[in-house]
Design an enzyme around this catalytic site. Structure first.
Site, mmCIF file in Angstrom:
data_model
loop_
_atom_site.group_PDB
_atom_site.id
_atom_site.type_symbol
_atom_site.label_atom_id
_atom_site.label_comp_id
_atom_site.label_asym_id
_atom_site.label_seq_id
_atom_site.Cartn_x
_atom_site.Cartn_y
_atom_site.Cartn_z
ATOM 1 N N VAL A 8 -22.671 -44.703 -5.332
ATOM 2 C CA VAL A 8 -23.924 -44.338 -4.678
ATOM 3 C C VAL A 8 -24.474 -45.598 -4.039
ATOM 4 O O VAL A 8 -24.098 -46.716 -4.410
ATOM 5 C CB VAL A 8 -24.945 -43.706 -5.649
ATOM 6 C CG1 VAL A 8 -24.467 -42.343 -6.134
ATOM 7 C CG2 VAL A 8 -25.234 -44.624 -6.828
ATOM 8 N N SER A 9 -25.355 -45.436 -3.071
ATOM 9 C CA SER A 9 -25.807 -46.575 -2.272
ATOM 10 C C SER A 9 -26.930 -47.394 -2.904
ATOM 11 O O SER A 9 -27.074 -48.574 -2.594
ATOM 12 C CB SER A 9 -26.257 -46.094 -0.891
ATOM 13 O OG SER A 9 -25.180 -45.493 -0.223
ATOM 14 N N THR A 10 -27.744 -46.786 -3.763
ATOM 15 C CA THR A 10 -28.878 -47.513 -4.345
ATOM 16 C C THR A 10 -28.933 -47.304 -5.854
ATOM 17 O O THR A 10 -28.386 -46.328 -6.374
ATOM 18 C CB THR A 10 -30.220 -47.045 -3.736
ATOM 19 O OG1 THR A 10 -30.463 -45.691 -4.151
ATOM 20 C CG2 THR A 10 -30.217 -47.141 -2.218
#
Length: 105
Positions: A8-10
């Site tokens: 996931v990006s964050t």
């Protein structure tokens, strides 16, 4: 061995939408996919051995651009490791020559 990779990006995002099914080991990270210098990705590539299968929920979880995607798939196939993208229903193996899968990629 069946190995999973989730990204996931964050740090606020969760992995729960990336169901991989039955895997023996999962590599996860919370980092942008903008480059391939990601610790869990590199660890997963180093970990897998001939005959293993890598499962990823979707192509965009593995790479953000075509060049990186092709490079990662090639690194795995060079180790005689297959990679399956569940959302796209694509599998890439070192010994298969699936023209449709290559077109999709």
């Amino acid at each position: 061995m069946k190995v999973g990779y989730r990204r996931v990006s964050t740090v606020e995002q969760r992995f729960d939408r990336q169901e991989l099914g039955c895997v023996e080991r999962v590599f996860e990270e919370k980092i942008s996919g903008g480059n391939t210098e990601r610790a869990a990705l590199q660890e997963m590539i180093a970990f897998v051995r001939m005959g293993d299968e890598v499962v990823v929920y979707s192509i965009d979880r593995l790479a953000r651009n075509l060049r990186d995607l092709q490079s990662i798939v090639q690194q795995l196939n060079d180790k005689v490791v297959s990679i399956e993208f569940l959302s796209e229903r694509l599998v890439f193996t070192a010994d298969a020559d699936d023209a449709f899968a290559k077109l999709q990629l």
